[in-house]
Design an enzyme around this catalytic site. Structure first.
Site, PDB file in Angstrom:
ATOM      1  N   TYR A 179      37.833 -85.034  -0.214  1.00  0.00           N
ATOM      2  CA  TYR A 179      37.237 -86.302  -0.585  1.00  0.00           C
ATOM      3  C   TYR A 179      36.491 -86.798   0.759  1.00  0.00           C
ATOM      4  CZ  TYR A 179      37.611 -90.923  -2.479  1.00  0.00           C
ATOM      5  OH  TYR A 179      37.367 -92.307  -2.866  1.00  0.00           O
ATOM      6  N   LYS A 186      36.449 -95.382   2.203  1.00  0.00           N
ATOM      7  CA  LYS A 186      37.563 -96.084   1.491  1.00  0.00           C
ATOM      8  C   LYS A 186      38.251 -96.737   2.568  1.00  0.00           C
ATOM      9  CE  LYS A 186      36.589 -95.413  -3.059  1.00  0.00           C
ATOM     10  NZ  LYS A 186      35.865 -96.630  -3.598  1.00  0.00           N
TER      11      LYS A 186
HETATM   12  O1  0WE Z   1      36.039 -92.384  -5.274  1.00  0.00           O
HETATM   13  C1  0WE Z   1      36.180 -91.220  -6.018  1.00  0.00           C
HETATM   14  C2  0WE Z   1      34.798 -90.944  -6.553  1.00  0.00           C
HETATM   15  C3  0WE Z   1      33.825 -90.934  -5.601  1.00  0.00           C
HETATM   16  C4  0WE Z   1      32.623 -90.100  -5.929  1.00  0.00           C
HETATM   17  C5  0WE Z   1      32.392 -88.944  -6.584  1.00  0.00           C
HETATM   18  C6  0WE Z   1      31.131 -88.345  -6.738  1.00  0.00           C
HETATM   19  C7  0WE Z   1      30.995 -87.162  -7.490  1.00  0.00           C
HETATM   20  C8  0WE Z   1      29.629 -86.963  -7.914  1.00  0.00           C
HETATM   21  C9  0WE Z   1      31.601 -90.476  -4.996  1.00  0.00           C
HETATM   22  N1  0WE Z   1      30.431 -89.766  -5.072  1.00  0.00           N
HETATM   23  C10 0WE Z   1      30.119 -88.706  -5.802  1.00  0.00           C
HETATM   24  N2  0WE Z   1      28.815 -88.124  -6.107  1.00  0.00           N
HETATM   25  C11 0WE Z   1      28.729 -87.089  -6.735  1.00  0.00           C
HETATM   26  O2  0WE Z   1      27.539 -86.534  -6.692  1.00  0.00           O
HETATM   27  N3  0WE Z   1      37.269 -90.969  -6.621  1.00  0.00           N
HETATM   28  C12 0WE Z   1      38.575 -91.190  -6.240  1.00  0.00           C
HETATM   29  C13 0WE Z   1      37.549 -89.562  -7.546  1.00  0.00           C
HETATM   30  C14 0WE Z   1      37.621 -88.369  -6.627  1.00  0.00           C
HETATM   31  O3  0WE Z   1      36.463 -87.703  -6.290  1.00  0.00           O
HETATM   32  C15 0WE Z   1      36.783 -86.863  -5.469  1.00  0.00           C
HETATM   33  C16 0WE Z   1      38.256 -86.553  -5.763  1.00  0.00           C
HETATM   34  C17 0WE Z   1      38.561 -87.791  -6.381  1.00  0.00           C
HETATM   35  C18 0WE Z   1      40.031 -88.264  -6.683  1.00  0.00           C
HETATM   36  C19 0WE Z   1      36.351 -85.824  -4.576  1.00  0.00           C
HETATM   37  C20 0WE Z   1      36.677 -84.939  -3.940  1.00  0.00           C
HETATM   38  C21 0WE Z   1      38.330 -84.971  -4.124  1.00  0.00           C
HETATM   39  C22 0WE Z   1      39.049 -85.598  -4.883  1.00  0.00           C
END
Ligand code: 0WE
Length: 279
Positions: A179, A186
């Site tokens: 993450y 966050k």
């Molecule tokens: O906040 C999120 C998603 C955030 C996010 C995800 C992406 C994927 C594709 C922000 N930017 C991007 N850019 C991209 O190109 N989450 C809470 C979901 C999430 O994302 C992760 C998680 C989890 C859970 C990324 C890594 C590990 C766990």
């Protein structure tokens, strides 16, 4: 002696047809803007559905022409709604967006900020490899945008007991592998919620975050090992399952409405209880 159960007086609900998820109107005459709808699976769409179900008029914002049709189709399901393009990294875009909301709605009660972005290459490997550019972009889109939007929403929200809601993740408080920079973002987002809550409280505006458990959305697609993560959390969480978009949407409804009138500056977990566990 008579069976004790005969003493129980049963009162039938006067409107038993109107319970559950049918349309009610507790937010009738209220308006809101929702940032971050991409498709039907978006958490932002679940928030919008819950608010619209209670009669709120909504403005949906999208980014990029590719998203326009999807968002317009979804908005069509919400009576009295409008759709605007908004790139939160463009100050003039935000100005123009809130001008249009002022012209169309005249006032604003709710802002739902469900926007986050980091470059894909930043969401894998060691955090210490995070580039300056990747760090800045993640914070510009995912963190500063809340404050930038709140500032423009403020004149439309004053004197209306409004509510600003953003989406967070436990990765802002604890280490979640991969993450990375989003975790730092966050943490800053949740701190922004506290500072905004302090600023806007005297104006009657509340600011809160929902820390949702992982949910299969466009944002999560392509995140390495996401399915495994979902299963792992479902096996450990007190409720022994993952959470749904609808559960986050209904918490958003709670935070937008008067039942949460005493709550500001906080982060509410909607994660099936996962965050309380030590192991
Ligand atoms: O906040 C999120 C998603 C955030 C996010 C995800 C992406 C994927 C594709 C922000 N930017 C991007 N850019 C991209 O190109 N989450 C809470 C979901 C999430 O994302 C992760 C998680 C989890 C859970 C990324 C890594 C590990 C766990």
């Amino acid at each position: 002696m008579a069976d004790f159960r005969s003493r129980i007086i049963r009162i039938r609900s006067p409107d038993s047809k109107n319970q559950g998820t049918t349309v009610t109107d507790s937010l009738k005459g209220r308006t809101g803007v929702i940032l971050g709808v991409a498709n039907k699976r978006s958490i932002a769409w679940a928030c919008a559905s819950s608010l619209a179900r209670e009669g709120m008029r909504l403005c949906f914002t999208y980014i990029g022409e590719r998203m326009e049709e999807k968002v317009r189709d979804l908005a069509a399901e919400c009576p009295g709604s409008m759709v605007l393009e908004l790139d939160v990294t463009q100050p003039e875009h935000i100005d123009a967006c809130f001008e249009e909301i002022k012209d169309e709605f005249g006032f604003l009660d709710t802002v739902v900020h469900a926007v986050a972005f980091a470059k894909r290459e930043e969401l894998k490997g060691d955090f210490y490899h995070t580039s300056k550019d990747g760090y800045m972009i993640a914070h510009e889109v995912s963190v500063y945008s809340l404050t930038a939007v709140a500032r423009r929403a403020l004149p439309l929200m004053e004197g209306r007991e409004g509510s600003i809601i953003t989406l967070s993740y436990i990765g802002g408080e604890r280490v979640i592998p991969n993450y990375n920079v989003m975790g730092i973002a966050k943490a800053a987002l949740e701190a922004s919620v506290r500072y905004l809550a302090n600023d806007l409280g005297p104006k009657g505006i509340r600011v809160n975050a929902i820390s949702a458990g992982p949910i299969r959305t466009l944002s999560a697609s392509g995140v390495d090992g996401f399915s495994k993560m979902l299963d792992q959390i479902a096996s450990k969480a007190p409720l022994r399952r993952n959470v749904t978009q609808e559960e986050v949407g209904d918490t958003c409804l709670f935070l937008a409405g008067k039942h949460s009138r005493g709550i500001t500056g906080t982060t509410i977990f909607v994660d099936a209880g996962y965050h309380i566990m030590g192991v």
